[in-house]
Design a protein around this motif. Structure first.
Motif, mmCIF file in Angstrom:
data_model
loop_
_atom_site.group_PDB
_atom_site.id
_atom_site.type_symbol
_atom_site.label_atom_id
_atom_site.label_comp_id
_atom_site.label_asym_id
_atom_site.label_seq_id
_atom_site.Cartn_x
_atom_site.Cartn_y
_atom_site.Cartn_z
ATOM 1 N N ALA A 109 0.781 -1.242 0.000
ATOM 2 C CA ALA A 109 0.000 0.000 0.000
ATOM 3 C C ALA A 109 0.813 1.293 0.000
ATOM 4 O O ALA A 109 0.265 2.363 0.223
ATOM 5 C CB ALA A 109 -0.991 0.024 1.163
ATOM 6 N N VAL A 110 2.105 1.214 -0.263
ATOM 7 C CA VAL A 110 2.884 2.452 -0.373
ATOM 8 C C VAL A 110 2.710 3.110 -1.738
ATOM 9 O O VAL A 110 3.078 4.269 -1.932
ATOM 10 C CB VAL A 110 4.388 2.225 -0.105
ATOM 11 C CG1 VAL A 110 4.613 1.785 1.329
ATOM 12 C CG2 VAL A 110 4.978 1.219 -1.080
ATOM 13 N N GLY A 111 2.147 2.363 -2.686
ATOM 14 C CA GLY A 111 1.887 2.941 -3.997
ATOM 15 C C GLY A 111 2.749 2.386 -5.123
ATOM 16 O O GLY A 111 2.881 3.013 -6.181
ATOM 17 N N LYS A 112 3.294 1.214 -4.949
ATOM 18 C CA LYS A 112 4.133 0.611 -5.988
ATOM 19 C C LYS A 112 3.365 0.443 -7.293
ATOM 20 O O LYS A 112 3.801 0.883 -8.356
ATOM 21 C CB LYS A 112 4.650 -0.769 -5.537
ATOM 22 C CG LYS A 112 5.512 -0.727 -4.295
ATOM 23 C CD LYS A 112 6.008 -2.111 -3.911
ATOM 24 C CE LYS A 112 4.918 -3.081 -3.497
ATOM 25 N NZ LYS A 112 4.172 -2.664 -2.279
ATOM 26 N N SER A 113 2.224 -0.227 -7.182
ATOM 27 C CA SER A 113 1.443 -0.481 -8.392
ATOM 28 C C SER A 113 0.972 0.827 -9.013
ATOM 29 O O SER A 113 0.940 0.966 -10.231
ATOM 30 C CB SER A 113 0.249 -1.371 -8.067
ATOM 31 O OG SER A 113 0.692 -2.590 -7.517
ATOM 32 N N SER A 114 0.648 1.801 -8.165
ATOM 33 C CA SER A 114 0.185 3.089 -8.689
ATOM 34 C C SER A 114 1.295 3.790 -9.466
ATOM 35 O O SER A 114 1.036 4.431 -10.487
ATOM 36 C CB SER A 114 -0.281 3.983 -7.545
ATOM 37 O OG SER A 114 -1.299 3.332 -6.822
ATOM 38 N N ASN A 117 7.037 8.018 -1.721
ATOM 39 C CA ASN A 117 5.822 8.302 -2.510
ATOM 40 C C ASN A 117 4.768 9.028 -1.671
ATOM 41 O O ASN A 117 4.890 9.143 -0.453
ATOM 42 C CB ASN A 117 5.270 6.982 -3.058
ATOM 43 C CG ASN A 117 4.147 7.189 -4.069
ATOM 44 O OD1 ASN A 117 4.196 8.124 -4.871
ATOM 45 N ND2 ASN A 117 3.144 6.338 -4.017
ATOM 46 N N LYS A 118 3.755 9.492 -2.361
ATOM 47 C CA LYS A 118 2.575 10.167 -1.787
ATOM 48 C C LYS A 118 2.878 11.565 -1.277
ATOM 49 O O LYS A 118 2.261 12.037 -0.321
ATOM 50 C CB LYS A 118 1.921 9.313 -0.669
ATOM 51 C CG LYS A 118 1.568 7.889 -1.101
ATOM 52 C CD LYS A 118 0.510 7.259 -0.224
ATOM 53 C CE LYS A 118 0.321 5.785 -0.600
ATOM 54 N NZ LYS A 118 -0.679 5.103 0.235
ATOM 55 N N ASP A 123 1.981 14.198 -2.556
ATOM 56 C CA ASP A 123 0.786 15.040 -2.738
ATOM 57 C C ASP A 123 0.008 15.182 -1.432
ATOM 58 O O ASP A 123 -0.656 16.179 -1.185
ATOM 59 C CB ASP A 123 -0.114 14.454 -3.827
ATOM 60 C CG ASP A 123 -0.596 13.067 -3.469
ATOM 61 O OD1 ASP A 123 -1.738 12.916 -3.044
ATOM 62 O OD2 ASP A 123 0.215 12.111 -3.602
ATOM 63 N N MET A 124 0.104 14.186 -0.588
ATOM 64 C CA MET A 124 -0.660 14.215 0.669
ATOM 65 C C MET A 124 -0.191 15.335 1.598
ATOM 66 O O MET A 124 -0.949 15.808 2.450
ATOM 67 C CB MET A 124 -0.576 12.874 1.389
ATOM 68 C CG MET A 124 -1.340 11.786 0.644
ATOM 69 S SD MET A 124 -1.167 10.185 1.415
ATOM 70 C CE MET A 124 -2.291 10.369 2.799
ATOM 71 N N ALA A 145 2.348 9.338 -7.106
ATOM 72 C CA ALA A 145 1.719 8.575 -8.187
ATOM 73 C C ALA A 145 0.387 9.211 -8.545
ATOM 74 O O ALA A 145 -0.091 9.106 -9.666
ATOM 75 C CB ALA A 145 1.510 7.123 -7.755
ATOM 76 N N LYS A 146 -0.173 9.916 -7.566
ATOM 77 C CA LYS A 146 -1.478 10.527 -7.787
ATOM 78 C C LYS A 146 -1.382 11.674 -8.793
ATOM 79 O O LYS A 146 -2.146 11.727 -9.757
ATOM 80 C CB LYS A 146 -2.040 11.021 -6.465
ATOM 81 C CG LYS A 146 -3.475 11.456 -6.553
ATOM 82 C CD LYS A 146 -4.028 11.732 -5.163
ATOM 83 C CE LYS A 146 -5.452 12.258 -5.253
ATOM 84 N NZ LYS A 146 -5.919 12.693 -3.929
ATOM 85 N N PRO A 202 -6.678 -1.224 -5.219
ATOM 86 C CA PRO A 202 -5.681 -1.584 -4.206
ATOM 87 C C PRO A 202 -6.092 -2.889 -3.537
ATOM 88 O O PRO A 202 -7.281 -3.154 -3.339
ATOM 89 C CB PRO A 202 -5.742 -0.425 -3.205
ATOM 90 C CG PRO A 202 -6.642 0.600 -3.778
ATOM 91 C CD PRO A 202 -7.361 0.029 -4.938
HETATM 92 N N1 GDP Z 1 -2.521 10.269 -2.209
HETATM 93 C C1 GDP Z 1 -1.839 9.330 -2.808
HETATM 94 N N2 GDP Z 1 -2.291 8.060 -2.764
HETATM 95 C C2 GDP Z 1 -1.574 7.115 -3.401
HETATM 96 C C3 GDP Z 1 -0.403 7.423 -4.094
HETATM 97 N N3 GDP Z 1 0.085 6.278 -4.625
HETATM 98 C C4 GDP Z 1 -0.782 5.297 -4.280
HETATM 99 N N4 GDP Z 1 -1.776 5.800 -3.539
HETATM 100 C C5 GDP Z 1 -2.885 5.048 -2.944
HETATM 101 O O1 GDP Z 1 -2.353 4.108 -2.016
HETATM 102 C C6 GDP Z 1 -3.052 2.894 -2.063
HETATM 103 C C7 GDP Z 1 -2.138 1.727 -2.345
HETATM 104 O O2 GDP Z 1 -1.551 1.859 -3.625
HETATM 105 P P1 GDP Z 1 -0.969 0.618 -4.436
HETATM 106 O O3 GDP Z 1 -0.418 1.158 -5.698
HETATM 107 O O4 GDP Z 1 -1.961 -0.446 -4.537
HETATM 108 O O5 GDP Z 1 0.191 0.176 -3.456
HETATM 109 P P2 GDP Z 1 1.090 -1.147 -3.509
HETATM 110 O O6 GDP Z 1 0.468 -2.095 -2.576
HETATM 111 O O7 GDP Z 1 2.431 -0.690 -3.024
HETATM 112 O O8 GDP Z 1 1.122 -1.620 -4.897
HETATM 113 C C8 GDP Z 1 -4.105 3.078 -3.132
HETATM 114 O O9 GDP Z 1 -5.310 3.415 -2.503
HETATM 115 C C9 GDP Z 1 -3.614 4.206 -3.966
HETATM 116 O O10 GDP Z 1 -4.654 4.925 -4.541
HETATM 117 C C10 GDP Z 1 0.051 8.766 -4.119
HETATM 118 O O11 GDP Z 1 1.060 9.144 -4.680
HETATM 119 N N5 GDP Z 1 -0.717 9.678 -3.450
#
Ligand code: GDP
Ligand code: MG
Lengths: 210, 603
Positions: A17-22, A120-121, A123-124, A154-155, B38
């Motif tokens: 959930a850190v945003g890898k896939s995003s 990452n993130k 923007d928050m 990623a957002k 996610p």
């Molecule tokens: N605000 C914000 N949310 C993000 C960002 N990148 C990912 N997210 C959110 O974080 C959550 C997990 O992202 P995901 O890509 O599935 O993470 P992964 O488990 O590392 O692959 C999702 O709800 C995304 O929408 C970002 O740069 N900014």
């Protein structure tokens, strides 16, 4: 057309959930460079990037969620030439995990792997979120371990492309030829068999040099 | 035909992000596990199928189900992938051996381990090695290979060719009793023998249709058949049955042997002048990781270090050691090694497979075909000092396979002999290999040059190398440095040549009738342990049978159609389909291509 294409296996690591896939989604679906749509293979996402007349083809291995319950397979890191170790700037725990992944990569992956540490993130932070990992902390870890360092969103897409460009630039240009000759050597020495190239006349693609 | 109970496919169950069939134009980004939505941070509360154990069969099944659209939770009590098919480091093997001897790993017994101090604290590290618990080779024309291509799991893997199949005979690595009768490869082979051989090869490529030839021998042994019907002599009979057919003893029945001989011949020259392939970095351990990854991409949830404690068939709730629970709407599938405590339904594992795995400090390149790093050595019945009745097979992998460092080699010996005899046979085979290797390395003997070219493109069918011929009396001065020796007995419910049949999985299926009070595993289905079989042939059959039990039909087993615009992959898929067609009939291999190949063998 540029004929020198370097293929790079790039793996993503970091807490769930850190945003890898995003980040990957952002990278492969953006209008990026003068590039066409990303191509989808069952094995991994691919994206080509042209840097100084040289094309880098990223083969991006996402975790497919296997990191959630500590279940990544050794196969995942094997022969990766680049890795993104991602953390969430609002989650200190994810930065501790990032250290762990860097260590793991140094132990398990190839010696000359190029690693980018990615906070990452960001923007928050504009939206009232609290930063829990200082930029300096990330920079310090990156310097200690010889990593590239970026802070991204990623957002909004901020800095995402730069991560991949940065990695692409660190792959020396001559690597293309080296890689080609190296992989040719490997093929003749090790008799690597391409399972798509059966001798039944259906595979006219034996000349492909991907 | 779709059966009425067939569960809806992925396309039917899930809103389509992009329709491949309607619109084969450029894809943007696919619906991917974790990319579009996610993934939840906890394991699901409810799944369609729970699978425990990440061995080959379970992993292939997980991938098939995930792509079909089933919601799969796939766990393993170990902290590594592979279970009974794992590829392990030396340290992991040490732990595994302890667990076996403590009795905490069922289906394995009598594990004995020697590890040289050079590993760990010396020249080599534990991680330099990847040792397979049940090593396998992949025939170039086989079900698993076509699934590897269709599912694109092959893209996670690297394959290398295996062309050398040696036969040990006559107390020495002289190739055969009389080198003049070396099968196929000798110009001095009497014309008559060659004719008979060719006649047999033409027959075997299309044997099923020719019942008039083999039916009368259906209940007799293969050697009777070859001797009486085709007038072949012992050297050819042995090479056909043991090196080419990789059968286990002389009692092998005619249909089984024919099928196995044909497997080799139809696989030959599919990718080049060799019949089989080996995966780099490890065998089934590596392949199961690939299939698990594919399943994860298809949406399956993975959790290692998770042990099933019990399943309640009434509430359909499975409970795990960490206290978590999951409701399973369809089936619970468990490998016998992952059976919960107080289980009472684990099928009897009555057949033994004895294995000895050695790491030797010697490159042994003499045994490999040029550029390769794999070889098979077969010790036919009666060829060893121990007077073995069953074959001992030795599968050899060198550093090029990346399972061991430069200058070392791994020998995987196994036999289907039962009881204490097995260890004697294996020891005798090991000694024979050791002696042969020492002679080899001291003499620098060249490979034999006499090779008859059998196919149009100048390839030979059998490229057996004469090992150490004429050095029978040579007594080596040096001793071989063993870095590692692991002996163990594995138990399986599948007899040699046993075909996994569907009824096996019905053990628990007669619902309530068979429930045993207090059993922790009422209502679960057990998978099969790997058998002695050196090829992957049983894996797909077993996975398919289980798939059918769960989904209702196997029509859409790996019915994947990855379309994309990557030119290379697109042509790969086209090719895979062609390939599939060629072997679709399973036992009834399409003979068009192979017929030609026989036709060119002019004598
Ligand atoms: N605000 C914000 N949310 C993000 C960002 N990148 C990912 N997210 C959110 O974080 C959550 C997990 O992202 P995901 O890509 O599935 O993470 P992964 O488990 O590392 O692959 C999702 O709800 C995304 O929408 C970002 O740069 N900014
Ligand atoms: Mg993800």
């Amino acid at each position: 057309m540029n004929t020198s294409v370097t293929s790079i296996k790039l793996v993503l690591l970091g807490e769930a959930a850190v945003g890898k896939s995003s980040i990957v989604l952002r990278f492969v679906s953006n209008d990026f460079a003068e590039n066409k749509e990303p191509t989808i293979g069952a094995a991994f996402l691919t994206q080509r990037v042209t840097i100084n007349e040289h094309t880098v083809k990223f083969e991006i291995w996402d975790t497919a969620g296997q990191e959630r319950f500590a279940s990544l397979a050794p196969m995942y890191y094997r022969n990766a030439q680049a890795a993104l170790v991602v953390y969430d700037v609002t989650k200190p725990q994810s930065f501790i995990k990032a250290r762990h992944w860097v260590k793991e990569l140094h132990e398990q992956a190839s010696k000359d792997i190029i690693i980018a540490l990615v906070g990452n993130k960001i923007d928050m932070l504009q939206e009232g979120g609290e930063r829990k990992v200082a930029r300096e902390e990330g920079e310090k870890l990156a310097e200690e371990k010889g990593l590239l360092f970026f802070e991204t969103s990623a957002k909004t897409g901020e800095n995402v492309n730069d991560v991949f460009l940065g990695i692409g630039e660190k792959i020396p240009l001559k690597t293309a030829e080296e890689q080609n000759s190296a992989s040719n050597e490997r093929e003749s020495n090790n008799q690597r068999v391409d399972l798509n190239a059966a001798n039944d006349g259906t595979s006219a693609n034996s000349a492909c040099s991907c | 035909m779709l059966s009425p109970e067939r569960r809806p496919s992925m396309a039917e169950r899930r809103p389509s992000f992009f329709s491949f069939t309607q619109n084969p134009s450029p894809l943007v980004v696919p619906h991917l596990a974790g990319i579009e939505d996610p993934l939840p941070a906890t394991t699901p509360d409810k799944v369609d199928v729970l699978i425990a154990g990440t061995g080959m069969v379970e992993s292939v099944l997980a991938a098939a189900l995930a792509w079909q659209g089933s919601n799969v939770l796939h766990i393993d009590k170990n902290d590594y992938y592979g279970d009974t098919s794992a590829t392990l480091t030396v340290d992991q093997i040490k732990r595994w051996v302890n667990e076996v001897n403590e009795g905490s790993v069922s289906c394995y017994k009598n594990a004995k381990l020697y590890v040289s101090t050079l590993i760990g604290s010396g020249k080599y590290s534990s991680r330099d090695f990847g040792i397979d618990l049940s090593p396998k080779i992949l025939f170039a024309k086989s079900d698993l290979l076509s699934i590897l291509i269709k599912s694109r799991v092959h893209q996670y893997l690297e394959f290398q060719s295996l062309s050398n199949f040696h036969t040990y005979e006559n107390d020495c690595f002289e190739k055969l009793t009389n080198t003049k009768q070396e099968i196929f490869t000798d110009q001095n082979l009497p014309l008559m023998t060659k004719r008979n051989l060719m006649k047999f090869i033409k027959f075997v490529l299309n044997w099923e249709a020719q019942t008039e030839i083999w039916q009368p021998y259906a209940e007799r042994t293969m050697s009777d058949f070859l001797v009486e019907k085709f007038k072949l002599e012992k050297p050819q009979v042995f090479e056909l049955i043991f090196s080419i057919g990789l059968c286990y003893d002389l009692n092998v029945k005619v249909p089984e042997a024919l099928q196995r001989i044909r497997r080799y011949l139809t696989s030959f020259d599919v990718y080049g002048p060799f019949p089989a392939l080996c995966s780099k970095y490890g065998g089934p351990g590596e392949l199961s990781q690939g299939f698990c990854r594919s399943a994860a991409v298809g949406g399956a949830t993975y959790k290692l270090n998770e042990k099933l404690v019990s399943f309640n068939p009434t509430t359909k709730v499975a409970t795990f050691q960490d206290g978590s629970k999951v409701e399973v709407s369809e089936k619970v599938i468990i490998s016998p090694t992952q059976a919960p405590k107080d289980s009472k339904h684990v099928p009897q594992q009555q057949h033994q497979v004895h294995r000895l795995t050695c790491i030797v400090e010697n490159p042994c390149t003499e045994w490999f075909n040029e550029g390769e790093s794999a070889a098979m050595v077969v010790f036919p019945p009666g060829s060893l000092k121990s007077g073995n009745k069953e074959v001992v097979q030795a599968f050899i992998l060198g550093a090029g396979s990346e399972i061991c460092p430069e200058g070392t080699i791994v020998w995987y010996l196994s036999t289907t002999e039962q009881g204490p005899r097995a260890e004697m046979d294996i020891d005798a085979a090991l000694e024979a290999m050791e002696m042969a290797l020492l002679r080899e390395s001291s003499s620098g003997l060249e490979n034999d040059e006499e090779i008859v070219q059998l196919t149009g493109n100048g390839h030979t069918i059998v490229n057996s190398v004469k090992l150490g011929q004429s050095f029978k009396e040579y007594v080596p001065r040096e001793r071989l440095q063993f870095l590692f020796k692991l002996y163990y007995t594995q138990y399986t419910s599948t007899p040699p040549f046993g075909v996994v049949n569907s009824s096996f999985f019905d053990v628990n299926q007669d619902l309530e009738k068979k429930y045993i009070p207090g059993a922790s595993d009422n209502g679960v289905i057990y998978t099969t342990m790997p058998s002695a079989e050196i090829s992957y042939d049983e894996v797909v059959t077993a996975a398919k049978v289980l798939y059918e039990k769960i989904v209702g039909s196997d029509d859409d087993f790996f019915d994947l159609d990855f379309e994309d615009e990557d030119e290379i992959q697109a042509s790969g898929v086209a090719n895979a389909e062609q390939f599939e067609n060629a072997i679709d009939d399973d036992d009834d291999v399409n003979m068009e291509g192979s017929g030609e190949f026989v036709g060119e063998m002019e004598i």
